[in-house]
Design an enzyme around this catalytic site. Structure first.
Site, mmCIF file in Angstrom:
data_model
loop_
_atom_site.group_PDB
_atom_site.id
_atom_site.type_symbol
_atom_site.label_atom_id
_atom_site.label_comp_id
_atom_site.label_asym_id
_atom_site.label_seq_id
_atom_site.Cartn_x
_atom_site.Cartn_y
_atom_site.Cartn_z
ATOM 1 N N ASN A 14 0.832 -1.212 0.000
ATOM 2 C CA ASN A 14 0.000 0.000 0.000
ATOM 3 C C ASN A 14 0.863 1.257 0.000
ATOM 4 O OD1 ASN A 14 -3.019 -0.437 0.119
ATOM 5 N ND2 ASN A 14 -2.331 -1.937 1.633
ATOM 6 N N ILE A 96 -1.079 -1.214 17.892
ATOM 7 C CA ILE A 96 -2.143 -0.346 18.402
ATOM 8 C C ILE A 96 -1.514 0.899 19.023
ATOM 9 C CG2 ILE A 96 -4.010 -0.163 20.082
ATOM 10 C CD1 ILE A 96 -4.435 -3.201 19.688
ATOM 11 N N ASN A 111 -5.933 5.260 8.402
ATOM 12 C CA ASN A 111 -5.556 3.847 8.325
ATOM 13 C C ASN A 111 -6.337 3.171 7.202
ATOM 14 O OD1 ASN A 111 -4.532 1.247 9.198
ATOM 15 N ND2 ASN A 111 -6.531 0.856 10.105
ATOM 16 N N HIS A 113 -8.000 -0.503 6.532
ATOM 17 C CA HIS A 113 -8.352 -1.718 7.268
ATOM 18 C C HIS A 113 -9.042 -2.690 6.312
ATOM 19 C CE1 HIS A 113 -9.422 -4.256 10.607
ATOM 20 N NE2 HIS A 113 -10.644 -4.313 10.128
ATOM 21 N N LEU A 148 -9.989 1.482 18.389
ATOM 22 C CA LEU A 148 -9.452 0.752 17.243
ATOM 23 C C LEU A 148 -10.460 0.613 16.096
ATOM 24 C CD1 LEU A 148 -6.827 -0.829 16.621
ATOM 25 C CD2 LEU A 148 -8.006 -2.870 17.392
HETATM 26 N N1 NHR Z 1 -4.416 2.606 16.783
HETATM 27 C C1 NHR Z 1 -5.509 3.271 17.156
HETATM 28 N N2 NHR Z 1 -5.468 3.937 18.306
HETATM 29 N N3 NHR Z 1 -6.658 3.295 16.420
HETATM 30 C C2 NHR Z 1 -6.711 2.620 15.261
HETATM 31 O O1 NHR Z 1 -7.825 2.679 14.558
HETATM 32 C C3 NHR Z 1 -5.584 1.863 14.821
HETATM 33 C C4 NHR Z 1 -4.437 1.881 15.624
HETATM 34 C C5 NHR Z 1 -3.301 1.141 15.262
HETATM 35 C C6 NHR Z 1 -3.317 0.371 14.128
HETATM 36 C C7 NHR Z 1 -4.473 -0.623 12.186
HETATM 37 C C8 NHR Z 1 -5.362 -1.829 12.571
HETATM 38 C C9 NHR Z 1 -6.031 -2.487 11.403
HETATM 39 O O2 NHR Z 1 -6.237 -1.878 10.369
HETATM 40 C C10 NHR Z 1 -4.463 0.320 13.333
HETATM 41 C C11 NHR Z 1 -5.589 1.066 13.652
HETATM 42 C C12 NHR Z 1 -2.984 -3.804 14.736
HETATM 43 C C13 NHR Z 1 -3.838 -4.426 15.629
HETATM 44 C C14 NHR Z 1 -3.302 -5.305 16.728
HETATM 45 O O3 NHR Z 1 -4.064 -5.975 17.422
HETATM 46 C C15 NHR Z 1 -5.192 -4.208 15.485
HETATM 47 C C16 NHR Z 1 -5.664 -3.369 14.481
HETATM 48 C C17 NHR Z 1 -4.792 -2.736 13.604
HETATM 49 C C18 NHR Z 1 -3.450 -2.977 13.730
HETATM 50 N N4 NHR Z 1 -1.969 -5.302 16.966
HETATM 51 C C19 NHR Z 1 -1.267 -6.046 18.016
HETATM 52 C C20 NHR Z 1 -0.908 -5.119 19.176
HETATM 53 O O4 NHR Z 1 -0.834 -5.636 20.309
HETATM 54 C C21 NHR Z 1 0.017 -6.635 17.503
HETATM 55 C C22 NHR Z 1 -0.145 -7.532 16.326
HETATM 56 C C23 NHR Z 1 1.168 -7.803 15.599
HETATM 57 O O5 NHR Z 1 2.205 -7.203 15.930
HETATM 58 O O6 NHR Z 1 1.130 -8.599 14.646
HETATM 59 O O7 NHR Z 1 -0.622 -3.912 18.968
HETATM 60 O O8 NHR Z 1 -6.449 -3.657 11.555
HETATM 61 C C1 GAR Z 2 -3.161 -4.814 3.972
HETATM 62 O O1 GAR Z 2 -4.139 -5.744 3.537
HETATM 63 C C2 GAR Z 2 -3.746 -3.911 5.040
HETATM 64 O O2 GAR Z 2 -5.094 -3.557 4.820
HETATM 65 C C3 GAR Z 2 -3.649 -4.816 6.231
HETATM 66 O O3 GAR Z 2 -2.420 -5.506 6.099
HETATM 67 C C4 GAR Z 2 -2.046 -5.546 4.714
HETATM 68 C C5 GAR Z 2 -0.731 -4.850 4.575
HETATM 69 O O4 GAR Z 2 -0.219 -5.030 3.290
HETATM 70 N N1 GAR Z 2 -3.683 -4.074 7.444
HETATM 71 C C6 GAR Z 2 -3.974 -4.638 8.599
HETATM 72 O O5 GAR Z 2 -4.332 -5.782 8.698
HETATM 73 C C7 GAR Z 2 -3.827 -3.734 9.785
HETATM 74 N N2 GAR Z 2 -4.113 -4.461 10.949
HETATM 75 P P1 GAR Z 2 0.960 -4.113 2.760
HETATM 76 O O6 GAR Z 2 2.053 -4.107 3.826
HETATM 77 O O7 GAR Z 2 1.431 -4.822 1.529
HETATM 78 O O8 GAR Z 2 0.428 -2.738 2.496
#
Ligand code: NHR
Ligand code: GAR
Length: 193
Positions: A14, A96, A111, A113, A148
């Site tokens: 992306n 997060i 973001n 998602h 989130l």
């Molecule tokens: N932070 C906030 N405050 N609000 C949002 O809307 C966020 C954010 C941080 C990231 C992306 C999100 C997604 O698109 C995002 C949106 C990671 C997790 C997660 O559980 C959840 C949602 C998203 C990104 N992360 C774990 C953690 O403990 C770690 C997982 C890993 O490292 O693989 O942070 O889905």
């Molecule tokens: C994408 O599908 C994005 O929407 C998703 O991870 C992939 C990243 O691909 N994001 C999440 O799941 C956030 N929690 P990329 O690194 O090739 O852009």
């Protein structure tokens, strides 16, 4: 010049789609904007090498080097703010973010998602959509808030879920749409920040 800072954790496809759009559509001249930096929380993120080759400043803020979310976010904020960003773009960023971090960039952090929010916030969205029997799935670009995956929706795209889909085949179909809508959403938003 309006600086865009992109946060990644992995492949960065992306991020690459946004950088390519910026080059091909000449955002510097047309939007007075540029991708100033790409920052990863993972030192081994593939997207870092791609960004470096594209001539973009890169940095790593490794979450494992910090005692918790607050000190990690403080270090990440310091690295981002070196580039005085107009917009912060999460592109496959997997940590997060704390309420203090989100407040610091309020209204100028977005973001992408991989689900049709408000369905399936959080992780493992494709498997959850398949398990629920969804006939359609998709992707959402949204404002980042302390809660989130709950900020205002800026763009969405829909794809079908096919009978033989696995999480991987569905993810690939969704990803092609991500690469179309995210650059467009960022270009629209940069006019308003
Ligand atoms: N932070 C906030 N405050 N609000 C949002 O809307 C966020 C954010 C941080 C990231 C992306 C999100 C997604 O698109 C995002 C949106 C990671 C997790 C997660 O559980 C959840 C949602 C998203 C990104 N992360 C774990 C953690 O403990 C770690 C997982 C890993 O490292 O693989 O942070 O889905
Ligand atoms: C994408 O599908 C994005 O929407 C998703 O991870 C992939 C990243 O691909 N994001 C999440 O799941 C956030 N929690 P990329 O690194 O090739 O852009």
């Amino acid at each position: 010049m309006k600086n865009i800072v992109i946060l990644i954790s992995g492949t960065g496809s992306n991020m690459a789609a946004i950088v390519r759009a910026a080059q091909q559509q000449d955002w510097a001249r047309r939007l007075d904007a540029r991708v100033a930096a790409v920052i990863s929380n993972r030192p081994d993120a593939k997207g870092l090498a791609w960004a470096r080759e594209a001539g973009i400043a890169t940095a790593v803020v490794d979450h494992k080097a910090y005692a918790g979310r607050e000190p990690f976010d403080a270090a990440l904020m310091a690295e981002i703010d070196r580039h005085t960003p107009a917009l912060v773009v999460l592109a496959g960023f997997m940590r997060i973010l704390t309420p203090g971090f989100v407040a610091h960039y309020a209204g100028r952090i977005v973001n992408i998602h991989p689900s049709l929010l408000p369905a399936f916030p959080g992780l493992h969205t494709h498997q959850r959509a398949i398990d629920m029997g969804c006939r359609v799935a998709g992707v959402t670009v949204h404002q980042v808030t302390a809660e989130l995956d709950h900020g205002a929706i800026l763009a969405q795209a829909v794809v079908p879920v096919l009978p033989d889909d696995t999480a991987d085949t569905l993810a690939a179909r969704v990803l092609t749409q991500e690469h179309l809508i995210y650059p467009r959403a960022v270009a629209e938003l940069i006019l308003r920040v």
